[in-house]
Design an enzyme around this catalytic site. Structure first.
Site, short mmCIF file in Angstrom:
data_model
loop_
_atom_site.label_atom_id
_atom_site.label_comp_id
_atom_site.label_asym_id
_atom_site.label_seq_id
_atom_site.Cartn_x
_atom_site.Cartn_y
_atom_site.Cartn_z
N ASP A 141 5.80 8.98 -78.75
CA ASP A 141 6.61 10.00 -79.43
C ASP A 141 7.41 10.93 -78.50
OD1 ASP A 141 5.24 8.78 -81.48
OD2 ASP A 141 4.35 10.60 -82.30
N ASP A 152 7.64 8.75 -84.22
CA ASP A 152 7.31 9.33 -85.51
C ASP A 152 8.59 9.18 -86.36
OD1 ASP A 152 4.89 10.56 -86.34
OD2 ASP A 152 5.80 12.56 -86.33
N HIS A 212 9.59 9.84 -90.14
CA HIS A 212 9.20 10.27 -91.49
C HIS A 212 10.38 10.28 -92.46
CE1 HIS A 212 5.42 11.37 -89.78
NE2 HIS A 212 5.83 12.46 -89.18
N HIS A 250 8.16 14.10 -96.63
CA HIS A 250 6.92 13.47 -96.16
C HIS A 250 5.71 14.37 -96.42
CE1 HIS A 250 4.09 11.81 -93.02
NE2 HIS A 250 4.49 10.72 -93.65
N HIS A 272 9.82 17.45 -89.43
CA HIS A 272 10.10 16.95 -88.07
C HIS A 272 10.31 15.43 -88.12
CE1 HIS A 272 5.82 16.15 -88.63
NE2 HIS A 272 5.95 15.19 -87.74
N LYS A 287 6.31 4.81 -86.92
CA LYS A 287 5.10 5.09 -87.70
C LYS A 287 5.29 6.34 -88.54
CE LYS A 287 3.22 7.60 -83.78
NZ LYS A 287 3.25 8.94 -84.40
N CYS A 321 -1.16 12.68 -81.75
CA CYS A 321 -0.85 11.25 -81.69
C CYS A 321 -1.45 10.56 -80.46
CB CYS A 321 0.65 11.04 -81.78
SG CYS A 321 1.25 11.45 -83.44
#
Ligand code: VGL
Ligand code: ZN
Length: 229
Positions: A14, A67, A69, A73, A103, A128, A173
Site C-alpha cells: 500500500d 487498497d 475501495h 466502502h 481513502h 484489495k 495492512c
C-alpha cells in the site's frame, strides 16, 4: 541473513498517495497530504526501491498491493451515519470494523502509487478491499479471513518460500499480511526500516510489532540482508 531471490518474494504494501505525506510531483504540482497519511510514510520508498532493484535483477518476485475501495466502502466512517473516524462498528456476521476517513477510492489520485515508488520491478499488483461490504487489510486474505486475494497461490506456484514485507501501515495492512504469511507457511521477514504505522488507537504500532515477534515474524532491517544464488 542471506536470501535466495529465486525462492523469495518482496511484497510492497500500500505505497499509495493516501497513506503518504504531501509532496511535489515531477510535474511541479503539489499533492496535499493523503486522506490517511502515515507519519514518514514516504520514507519506506527508498529502501524498498533499492531492494526491489536487486530482487528483480536476480530473478526474484516483486509484488505490490493497493487498497482499492469503492465509494461508500464499509470501512469509511462516512458510510455509517452518526459514527466517526476511530469508532468500531459491528458488521452483520459479528466482525468488528474500525472506521477510517474516505481513502484509496479506486481510480482516484489518492489510490495511485506514490510517484517515487519504482514500479519497473513490479511483476504483480494485488488490489484489495474492492468489495463494498468487506474490508481487506491483508495482502493474502480479505478480512473475513477466508477469501483469498490470490497472492498466496501465486507465490506457492512460483515455489516462493520466504516473504519480505515492507510498506504501510505497520499496525494494519502490514501486520495482517505478516500474520497471514506465517499462517501460509512462508518464512516471513518484516523489513524494519521499510515500514511505518498509523498509531491509531495509541500504542497500536508497538502492539503490532510485539504480535508479529510472538508469531515468529523475523524483524530485519533491509540493510542487513545479503543475496545468494
Ligand atoms: C490500511 C487502514 C485502512 C493500511 C488500509 O494500508 O494499513 N489501513 N486501510
Ligand atoms: Zn483501506
Amino acid at each position: 541473513m542471506t536470501i535466495d531471490p529465486a525462492r523469495a518474494a518482496l511484497i510492497e504494501i500500500d505505497i499509495q498517495n493516501d497513506f503518504c505525506p504531501a509532496y511535489t510531483l515531477r510535474s511541479g504540482e503539489k499533492l496535499p497530504p493523503g486522506a490517511l497519511a502515515v507519519e514518514g510514510g514516504d520514507e519506506v520508498i527508498a529502501p524498498l526501491n533499492a531492494l526491489a532493484a536487486i530482487f528483480a535483477e536476480k530473478g526474484g518476485k516483486v509484488a505490490a498491493t493497493a487498497d482499492w475501495h469503492p465509494e461508500g466502502h464499509v470501512s469509511f466512517a462516512s458510510s455509517h451515519p452518526g459514527r466517526k473516524i476511530g469508532d468500531r462498528v459491528e458488521l452483520p456476521g459479528g466482525a468488528g470494523q474500525f472506521l477510517w476517513p474516505d481513502h484509496c477510492v479506486r481510480g482516484t489520485r489518492g489510490a495511485a502509487f506514490h510517484e517515487k515508488l519504482d514500479q519497473r520491478p513490479l511483476s504483480l499488483i494485488i488490489r484489495k478491499g474492492f468489495r463494498r461490504s468487506l474490508d481487506s487489510y491483508s495482502a493474502f486474505f480479505e478480512n473475513d479471513g477466508l477469501s483469498p486475494t490470490g497472492l498466496g497461490g501465486c507465490l506457492k506456484s512460483l515455489n516462493v518460500e520466504t516473504v519480505l514485507l515492507g510498506g504501510l501501515a505497520t499496525d494494519y495492512c502490514v501486520l495482517s499480511s505478516a500474520l497471514d504469511a506465517v499462517r501460509l507457511g512462508f518464512t516471513t521477514i518484516l523489513l524494519t526500516d521499510a515500514v511505518r504505522g498509523v498509531g491509531l488507537p495509541a500504542g497500536s504500532i508497538e502492539a503490532a510489532l510485539e504480535t508479529m515477534k510472538k508469531s515468529s515474524v523475523l524483524m530485519i532491517p533491509s540493510t542487513d540482508l545479503s543475496f545468494g544464488a
